[in-house]
Enzyme design. Structure first.
Site, short mmCIF file in Angstrom:
data_model
loop_
_atom_site.label_atom_id
_atom_site.label_comp_id
_atom_site.label_asym_id
_atom_site.label_seq_id
_atom_site.Cartn_x
_atom_site.Cartn_y
_atom_site.Cartn_z
N ASN A 200 -34.37 48.41 -4.63
CA ASN A 200 -34.88 47.76 -5.58
C ASN A 200 -36.03 47.85 -5.64
O ASN A 200 -36.64 47.57 -4.80
CB ASN A 200 -33.94 46.52 -5.89
CG ASN A 200 -33.98 44.94 -4.80
OD1 ASN A 200 -33.76 45.86 -3.98
ND2 ASN A 200 -33.77 44.07 -5.59
N ILE A 201 -36.45 47.59 -6.96
CA ILE A 201 -38.43 47.79 -7.22
C ILE A 201 -38.83 46.21 -8.64
O ILE A 201 -38.45 47.16 -9.45
CB ILE A 201 -38.53 48.93 -7.52
CG1 ILE A 201 -38.35 49.52 -6.49
CG2 ILE A 201 -40.11 48.83 -7.38
CD1 ILE A 201 -39.13 51.67 -6.91
N GLU A 202 -38.53 45.83 -7.84
CA GLU A 202 -39.28 44.70 -8.63
C GLU A 202 -40.39 44.68 -9.77
O GLU A 202 -41.07 44.93 -8.72
CB GLU A 202 -38.98 43.27 -8.11
CG GLU A 202 -37.96 42.68 -7.95
CD GLU A 202 -37.17 41.20 -7.97
OE1 GLU A 202 -37.89 40.38 -7.11
OE2 GLU A 202 -36.22 41.11 -6.95
N CYS B 92 -32.88 48.52 -10.03
CA CYS B 92 -32.39 48.41 -9.10
C CYS B 92 -32.32 49.79 -8.08
O CYS B 92 -32.52 50.41 -8.25
CB CYS B 92 -30.94 48.17 -9.61
SG CYS B 92 -30.53 46.82 -10.74
N GLU C 257 -29.29 51.23 -6.86
CA GLU C 257 -28.10 51.83 -7.56
C GLU C 257 -29.56 52.92 -8.06
O GLU C 257 -29.35 54.65 -8.22
CB GLU C 257 -26.79 51.80 -8.90
CG GLU C 257 -26.62 50.79 -7.44
CD GLU C 257 -27.18 49.30 -7.35
OE1 GLU C 257 -27.81 48.99 -7.36
OE2 GLU C 257 -25.85 48.49 -7.75
N CYS D 177 -24.60 46.09 -11.00
CA CYS D 177 -24.79 45.59 -12.67
C CYS D 177 -23.91 46.55 -13.37
O CYS D 177 -24.44 47.56 -13.61
CB CYS D 177 -26.62 45.29 -13.20
SG CYS D 177 -27.45 46.30 -13.21
N CYS E 141 -26.27 49.40 -14.33
CA CYS E 141 -25.67 50.12 -13.38
C CYS E 141 -24.62 51.23 -13.31
O CYS E 141 -24.68 52.52 -13.50
CB CYS E 141 -26.38 50.18 -12.21
SG CYS E 141 -28.30 49.53 -11.38
#
Ligand code: THU
Length: 131
Positions: free
Chosen positions: A42-44, A53, A55, A86, A89
């Site tokens: 995940n990359i915020e 996310c 995935e 989620c 995804c």
């Protein structure tokens, strides 16, 4: 492909998570039908909605490399328990892996498999566009 092995790839990818806001690390390992593995984390983002996310990172890496056919995706997180994908995804999984399955691991190490079809019943698909 040994599902333990796929989970190990996901655990390696989890280490790369960029999570300054949630501190919740997620890793994913996506298995193509031909046996290749694409990983993702995940990359915020400071603008929270721009977060990606783990995935979808894995799916988008793979699809952008020309892959279209997938059989399974393993997901792990810093919770150390099963982390279900989620809704967004699941929709991406429905697009590219409707016949596939999700691999999760419980806190006591048991490996569980969930069919994409069961995780997103009545999915919106390309067939809906031609109705
Ligand atoms: N996250 C994932 O990467 N995958 C999931 O299936 C659930 C949520 C991430 C998004 C965000 O970076 C953090 O977990 C908290 O929601």
């Amino acid at each position: 492909m040994d599902l333990h092995n796929l989970l190990e790839y996901a655990k390696e990818a989890q280490k790369k998570a960029y999570v300054p806001y949630s501190n919740f690390q997620v890793g994913a390992a996506l298995l193509t039908k031909s046996g290749k593995i694409y990983t993702g984390c995940n990359i915020e983002n400071a603008s929270y909605g721009a977060t990606n996310c783990a995935e979808r990172t894995a799916f988008f890496k793979a699809v952008s490399e020309g892959e279209r056919d997938f059989q399974a995706i393993a997901i792990v997180s810093s919770s150390g328990q099963e982390t279900f994908p989620c809704g967004i995804c699941r929709q991406v999984m429905a697009e590219f892996m409707l016949g596939g399955f999700v691999v999760l691991q419980t806190a006591d190490g048991e490996i569980k498999e969930y069919q994409t079809k069961d995780l997103l019943p009545f999915a919106f698909t390309e067939e809906d566009l031609s109705k």
